[in-house]
Design an enzyme around this catalytic site. Structure first.
Site, mmCIF file in Angstrom:
data_model
loop_
_atom_site.group_PDB
_atom_site.id
_atom_site.type_symbol
_atom_site.label_atom_id
_atom_site.label_comp_id
_atom_site.label_asym_id
_atom_site.label_seq_id
_atom_site.Cartn_x
_atom_site.Cartn_y
_atom_site.Cartn_z
ATOM 1 N N ARG A 101 -32.774 1.565 60.101
ATOM 2 C CA ARG A 101 -32.465 2.548 61.149
ATOM 3 C C ARG A 101 -31.019 2.408 61.623
ATOM 4 O O ARG A 101 -30.453 3.344 62.170
ATOM 5 C CB ARG A 101 -33.407 2.360 62.336
ATOM 6 C CG ARG A 101 -34.830 2.773 62.035
ATOM 7 C CD ARG A 101 -35.674 2.845 63.306
ATOM 8 N NE ARG A 101 -35.731 1.560 64.000
ATOM 9 C CZ ARG A 101 -35.532 1.420 65.314
ATOM 10 N NH1 ARG A 101 -35.271 2.469 66.071
ATOM 11 N NH2 ARG A 101 -35.611 0.221 65.869
ATOM 12 N N LYS A 123 -23.025 2.996 53.093
ATOM 13 C CA LYS A 123 -23.786 2.751 54.321
ATOM 14 C C LYS A 123 -23.234 3.686 55.400
ATOM 15 O O LYS A 123 -22.027 3.685 55.675
ATOM 16 C CB LYS A 123 -23.665 1.291 54.749
ATOM 17 C CG LYS A 123 -24.368 0.319 53.792
ATOM 18 C CD LYS A 123 -24.229 -1.116 54.247
ATOM 19 C CE LYS A 123 -24.933 -2.073 53.308
ATOM 20 N NZ LYS A 123 -26.396 -1.999 53.417
ATOM 21 N N ASP A 130 -24.806 -12.316 58.465
ATOM 22 C CA ASP A 130 -26.156 -11.870 58.096
ATOM 23 C C ASP A 130 -26.464 -12.266 56.647
ATOM 24 O O ASP A 130 -26.795 -11.441 55.806
ATOM 25 C CB ASP A 130 -26.270 -10.357 58.278
ATOM 26 C CG ASP A 130 -27.716 -9.869 58.142
ATOM 27 O OD1 ASP A 130 -28.630 -10.709 58.236
ATOM 28 O OD2 ASP A 130 -27.926 -8.659 57.934
#
Length: 1340
Positions: A37, A54, A147
């Site tokens: 999302r 992206k 990440d």
């Protein structure tokens, strides 16, 4: 970006993502990736290939991303040189959205863990090592990921790691009481996996000031890295979910690492996921601390840098796919294989094949690996597997799939087999075999053949099966092989298939036995049925080569089928091969029958094999008969032939001792000796000896080779044998060849007929027929007369009669042989069609002008009746090189490289300075009605004339003398006026050694004794305004110097033009080839110094061989295709210098042969011209003058072969008092006539086609004439001899009185030896002679 973004993001997408992507120029939307999302991820396409886009859709309130664009660009620049990192290479901020763009990679670490073949421990360590190394490089540059997880680790197909999707823009800290924030930013794959460091989750009591320190740390990345490494080694199991991480932070949960067996690895992961950030190990310390423990030493010292070099594209690569990079990698690994084994600490027990070991060509299996840096060896599995080779194997397999050329795929097969030696059996089958099987579909037959061979060899290395692979043959390999054989039509591929099939069958049986031990159910009947079908297809293949290959390897297949199936399937088809017209197939059958006889047993041997072999003794091919006799001897040595058959076998075969083929006679004798060894003395003398006694000259007591071989009776000569076959075929009303039926067959079940004998005659036990038993008809008597005319002795007729059964069958079988078509496989049959490429030729640089003078004409000096030094002549520089352009428009680098390497041979038409091509005068064949009238007597030369050259169009000729003067003479002036003066004179630096014209051009080369080489051009200008008194226009000749070169310290002995090149020989035994364009040395041949200096040489018309004559009388023969000195010869009893060698034109014939002869003067002191056959190294014809005694001289012309080191010279030859009586000059007149000048100043015209038409043109013998006759003095040697006889008194003073010999003037005939001969063909046929006194005489 702030945690509030998750609250502002819309729950449903109002506009399709493709609309946002279409906003970007040069990017095409392909498909969505994932369901995040936060950043909507899609796959797109641009001109570089696939990319990942992206998209951050901005909320309605708007969002400024300019700060993050700058930060991400800064990160990209910082990480630009980090090899295992892929940052975003493009960041775009628009009004409606933000875009992050990076290259697309097919596979992530998360996906790879669950894909077969599963990662081996060494591969996992290799991936972990690269990942830690990448994080270390980032941290050293002050950049943090934020990440790290398995979804953000990309892998190539060869397991090169790339860390991607850096997330510094994601929140550093997350609320501990709101999981939705974590799910929005970090749980993009919806796996509920949490690798975020625990300190990034803030509890309720965390001060807000702590959150203001908004910065990622290295310990945060290390925690995520440790979780990712743990997931890798736990086969995809995760360490933490979000609730577990919360418990871990509170000390209520401990992740389980029990699935990791390696203690050092387990400790390393625990150090990376420590709850206290300060205790976590850094990436740098992790690599340093665990060097040689978790990670092998060669990761650091070799493998990491080597794999980076292989993975990094070279500078010349273009395009996204870079297929040429795969070629480069394969070539690099191929050349480095020895070094790779050394660096990876691989120690193989090599089954080394020594260089002197000769591997038979038919033994395709086992193969011998020959790689650079590795000893040639036969592959065998290592006792200790080296899993490190898997890392090299992975990049090799990727490169092999994408290489552009078949040669690299074949090299890949070599490497796969080499690496498979280091792997476990399971890895051989799971990793290597599928790629080799896949190559069976390759368009190149060479690759297909390599795949078959290497696949077979690989399967032979497997000694252990896993339960997964027990059905690998029936379910995988055999269906592939059946499909391959049914679609393969090429002869070569079916040969290879037939060669490897027996080995595959034996391997399949071994796999079956291993499967039974594992408790698996494998149907043996179905397995053998599949191989039976493949075998039958090959046994009935229309191509003999496939059947021959199968026969050469038939024993492994027979051992798989067993005795019964071998008899039913293999032997039943094989026996039909004896009727095949291909003699090679029949030979292959006979060679294979020995081993097969041992396997099928004595019953099949006696009932099937032995009778067929006996019938094959009368095969029309003698090599087949030789092999049959050898097989009989070997079968007897093995004890497979019972005693009762041995005597019948000797009775049938002993007649072959009369055969003209020595190998057949020796094979028969070998069989006889083999049988005698097994017999008792009684059996030998009572039963065997009467059968063979008629075939030996004397009584023999010892039956060994040394005794029997010298006693064999003289066989039938080959010519008589051949004529007998013709007699048997053509005779109609014959008694000699008439057959009668027998009441019962022979012991081998055949030959139920024999030949007619005289009444009351009976053949003895040996089968020998005496002369008085042989009936003959009138027609037979006529044939016997022909045999006698061929040298046959009638008392030996019994030999033909004894052997007539064999001769009769051979004659009949030869008459039934069908005419075989050409079996060559054309390129079109292989699916390879020619592609025409045109070349355009142009000058690379302009031709320079003349050295001196302002205009072209200013550089020509007209030298009329005057002498000039060489420096006064003009010089022209060399022409440029040749630049070529072609019409090939493809991009295949190998074709382009091939076209670039094509060298165009320089032709003189490219160089205008040598003048235009002019037509050569036609030589008139036939008898020359020579009158002998002296036309002109010229004495301008003050030195000895050493050379004479007639221009190609015969408008003028040149003479050179010992004082270095070259003179040009006008032929037309001589013919009209009978006298002349030289038109042009050139002065050289020393004695002129030779003058030669360039073919069909008015340019010539002159060489001097001191090594000076000069090329001149003759300009002839006819002036119509100025005419002679006879009405013909005046012609002005001039000479220009085009080239010059000096061989310092050398003395030139001979010279010839070879196409556009000039060849000269020197007294230092060298033959030097000059390129006429620039007079640079193109090639040099050093003749053996021990043979003497080179005196003369010549080449054949195709320039494939060269013959050199030396001062020691030695002839050196070179094969110019390989630039090798093949043979050296000399005459038997003399060592006089070779004076002259001339290779006659293509039309010259001798004994109905052509293009293999050379005319030679010298090598002897006789006045003779030798026609030498270079193919046999012998004299074929000798042309003697009257001065030679034929009876005593003929023995001197036996040719002996000379060793290259021979330096002996006959001292008698060097004696100064010996008078030189050899030929002084020779020239060809057409293709079958030549002129020679003798030492006594005579000129003889020899006619090689009709020797009797030869004649003496110039002679001092007034009242005598010459007659010529020929005699065959040896089988290969003919002598043509001149005989001087007194003229008929009626002819003296008659019409022939005008011959040169009849003139009384003192200058009519030469007073010194003649040094040159030339014949003018037009406008009148005239003879030019020059001599050592400087005189030129011209006759008509």
């Amino acid at each position: 970006m702030g945690a509030e973004l998750s609250l502002l993001a819309p729950t449903a997408q109002p506009i399709a993502l493709s609309v946002y992507v279409d906003f970007l120029s040069n990017i095409q939307y392909n498909k969505p990736l994932g369901t995040s999302r936060f950043l909507k991820t899609v796959k797109g396409l641009n001109d570089q290939g696939s990319i990942v886009v992206k998209v951050l859709v901005k909320p309605n309130s708007g969002l400024d991303l300019s700060e993050w664009v700058e930060k991400l660009e800064f990160l990209r620049l910082k990480l630009l040189d980090v090899p295992n990192v892929i940052p975003y290479n493009l960041v775009i901020d628009s009004v409606r959205a933000g875009y992050l763009i990076r290259p697309f990679q097919q596979r992530t670490l998360y996906e790879r863990v669950s894909i077969q073949p599963y990662l081996e421990p060494i591969e996992k360590k290799w991936i972990a090592f690269q990942l830690i190394h990448a994080v270390m490089e980032c941290h050293e540059r002050g950049q943090y990921h934020g990440d790290i997880k398995s979804e953000n680790v990309l892998l190539t197909s060869w397991d090169m790691v790339f860390l991607t999707d850096f997330a510094p823009f994601k929140p550093i800290y997350l609320p501990g009481n709101n999981p939705s924030q974590f799910s929005f930013y970090f749980d993009t794959s919806r796996r509920n996996v949490c690798y975020v460091a625990p300190e990034r989750f803030l509890g309720e009591g965390t001060p807000t000031q702590y959150q203001e320190v908004d910065k990622l740390t290295s310990s945060m990345d290390i925690f995520s890295l440790g979780c990712t490494v743990a997931e890798l080694f736990l086969e995809g199991s995760v360490l933490f979910t979000l609730p577990q991480l919360f418990k871990y932070k509170k000390g209520e949960y401990t992740p389980s690492l029990s699935g990791i067996v390696d203690n050092d690895l387990r400790n390393m992961i625990q150090e990376m996921i420590d709850l206290d950030p300060r205790k976590r190990i850094s990436a740098h310390d992790c690599l340093r601390k665990h060097r040689g423990k978790v990670f092998p030493e060669y990761f650091y010292s070799f493998l990491y840098d080597y794999m980076l070099e292989l993975s990094t594209p070279s500078d010349h690569s273009v395009g996204n796919w870079r297929f040429d990079e795969c070629d480069r990698r394969i070539e690099r690994i191929y050349n480095d294989m020895g070094m790779i084994c050394d660096k990876l600490d691989v120690n193989l027990d090599l089954n080394i094949v020594h260089s002197f070991t000769e591997e038979p060509s038919q033994n395709v299996i086992p193969m011998t690996l020959r790689l650079p840096g590795v000893e040639p060896h036969i592959p065998q599995s290592s006792k200790t597997p080296y899993d490190s080779a898997l890392i090299i194997l992975n990049i090799l397999l990727h490169s092999m799939r994408n290489t552009t050329h078949s040669s690299y795929r074949i090299k890949s097969c070599d490497l796969i087999l080499m690496i498979s030696e280091m792997l476990s059996d399971e890895q051989k089958l799971d990793r290597c075999l599928p790629y080799l099987v896949h190559l069976l579909n390759d368009p190149s037959i060479d690759v297909q053949a390599a795949a078959l061979k290497y696949m077979t060899q690989l399967l032979l290395l497997v000694d252990y099966l896993t339960p997964v692979n027990v059905l690998i043959f029936p379910e995988y390999i055999l269906p592939k092989l059946a499909s391959f054989l049914s679609t393969t039509k090429g002869s070569y591929m079916r040969m290879i298939f037939a060669t490897i099939l027996p080995h595959l069958a034996k391997t399949a049986l071994k796999f079956y036995e291993m499967a039974i031990l594992l408790g698996s159910h494998v149907e043996k009947f179905e397995l053998l049925k599949n191989f039976e079908n493949l075998t039958i297809q090959l046994l009935i293949d229309p191509d003999s080569s496939a059947k021959i290959s199968l026969l050469k390897n038939i024993l492994p297949l027979a051992s798989v089928f067993g005795k019964d199936k071998t008899n039913d399937i293999i032997l039943s088809h094989m026996i039909t091969y004896l009727n095949d017209p291909d003699e090679n197939l029949r030979v292959a059958f006979i060679e294979s029958i020995l081993g097969l006889s041992i396997f099928v047993g004595i019953t099949s041997l006696e009932n099937y094999i032995l009778p067929l072999l006996v019938q094959t003794l009368t095969d029309n091919s003698e090599i087949v008969v030789v092999n049959v006799l050898r097989s009989f001897a070997e079968l007897n040595n093995l004890g497979l032939i019972k005693k009762r058959y041995k005597f019948d076998l000797i009775k049938v075969s002993s007649k072959l001792l009369l055969h003209p083929n020595s190998w057949i006679r020796l094979g028969t004798l070998r069989l006889l000796i083999s049988v005698v060894k097994d017999l008792s003395l009684t059996d030998f003398y009572c039963l065997l000896y009467p059968l063979v006694r008629p075939f030996f000259e004397y009584e023999v007591t010892n039956f060994d080779w040394a005794t029997l071989y010298p006693c064999i009776i003289k066989p039938i000569p080959r010519s008589i044998y051949t004529l007998s076959i013709t007699w048997a075929l053509k005779a109609e009303k014959t008694l000699f060849w008439q057959q009668v039926k027998l009441a019962k067959p022979d012991p081998f079940g055949s030959r139920n007929s024999t030949f007619l004998l005289n009444r009351n005659s009976k053949i003895g036990e040996s089968g020998v027929v005496s002369n008085n038993q042989i009936p003959t008809s009138p027609e037979d008597i006529g044939w016997l007369g022909k045999l006698k005319a061929s040298g046959f002795d009638e008392k030996d007729l019994w030999k033909i009669a004894t052997l007539r059964d064999y001769i009769f069958r051979v004659a009949r079988s030869r008459s039934n042989i069908p005419t075989q078509e050409n079996n060559e496989v054309t390129m079109q049959q292989m699916g390879i069609y020619p592609r025409i490429v045109f070349f355009e030729k142009g000058s690379m640089y302009e031709t320079e002008g003349f050295v001196t003078g302002s205009s072209m004409m200013a550089n020509y000096r007209i030298l009329v009746n005057s002498e000039y030094s060489p420096e006064s002549l003009t010089k022209r520089k060399t022409v440029g090189g040749v630049n070529t352009n072609h019409t090939y428009s493809g991009a295949n680098p190998y074709i382009l490289k091939f076209l670039e390497c094509i060298k165009f041979r320089h032709v003189l038409d490219d160089s205008e300075e040598f003048g235009p091509s002019i037509p050569s005068a036609t030589v008139e064949e036939g008898h020359w009605k020579f009158e002998g009238v002296l036309v002109s007597h010229l004495t301008e030369h003050t030195g000895s004339i050493t050379s004479l050259a007639l221009s190609p169009d015969q408008q003028y000729f040149l003479t050179g003398d010992s004082k270095g003067i070259i003179r040009l003479w006008d032929v037309l002036q001589l013919e009209r006026n009978g006298y002349a003066t030289s038109h042009v004179t050139v002065s050289m630096s020393s004695s002129v050694k030779d003058i030669k014209f360039i073919e069909n051009r008015n340019s010539f080369c002159a060489v001097t004794a001191d090594g000076e080489i000069k090329i001149f051009r003759v300009e002839i200008n006819s002036t119509s305004s100025s005419v002679r008194s006879n009405g013909s226009p005046h012609r002005h000749e001039s000479i220009s110097l085009l080239r010059e070169h000096s061989l310092e310290g050398e003395h030139i002995s001979d010279m010839k033009f070879i196409g556009p090149n000039l060849a000269v020989t020197t007294l230092s035994c060298k033959l030097i080839l000059f390129d006429l364009r620039d007079m640079q040395i193109a090639e040099e041949i050093q003749n053996p110094v021990s043979h003497g200096f080179i005196t003369s040489f010549d080449l054949d018309s195709s320039q494939s061989w060269l013959l050199i004559g030396t001062s020691k009388g030695i002839l050196d023969f070179y094969d110019l295709r390989f630039e090798l000195l093949v043979k050296s010869w000399k005459l038997k009893s003399t060592s006089y210098p070779i004076k002259h060698i001339t290779v006659p034109p293509a039309g010259f014939t001798c004994n109905r042969k052509s293009e293999r002869f050379a005319l030679i003067n010298g090598g002897t002191n006789d006045s003779v011209t030798i026609v030498f056959d270079v193919s046999k190294g012998q004299c074929s014809e000798l042309y003697f003058t009257e001065t030679v005694n034929l009876n005593t001289a003929i023995d001197n012309y036996e040719v002996l072969e000379v060793d290259n080191g021979e330096e002996r010279t006959r001292t008698s030859v060097l004696a100064t008092e010996v008078e030189d009586r050899s030929i002084t000059s020779l020239t060809m007149l057409g293709s079958n006539q030549f002129l020679t000048a003798t030492f006594d100043k005579r000129v003889i015209l020899w006619d090689t086609g009709n020797k009797a038409n030869s004649s003496a043109l110039i002679s001092k013998l007034d009242d005598f004439t010459s007659s010529f006759s020929s005699v065959q003095v040896r089988p290969h040697l003919m002598a043509i001899n001149e005989k001087i006889v007194e003229k008929d008194p009626q002819d003296i003073g008659g019409p022939k009185r005008n011959m040169a010999s009849a003139n009384s003037s003192t200058f009519d005939l030469h007073s010194d030896i003649i040094t040159g001969i030339a014949v003018i063909q037009k406008p009148l046929k005239m003879l030019i002679l020059v001599d050592r006194a400087g005189v030129i005489n011209i006759y008509k």
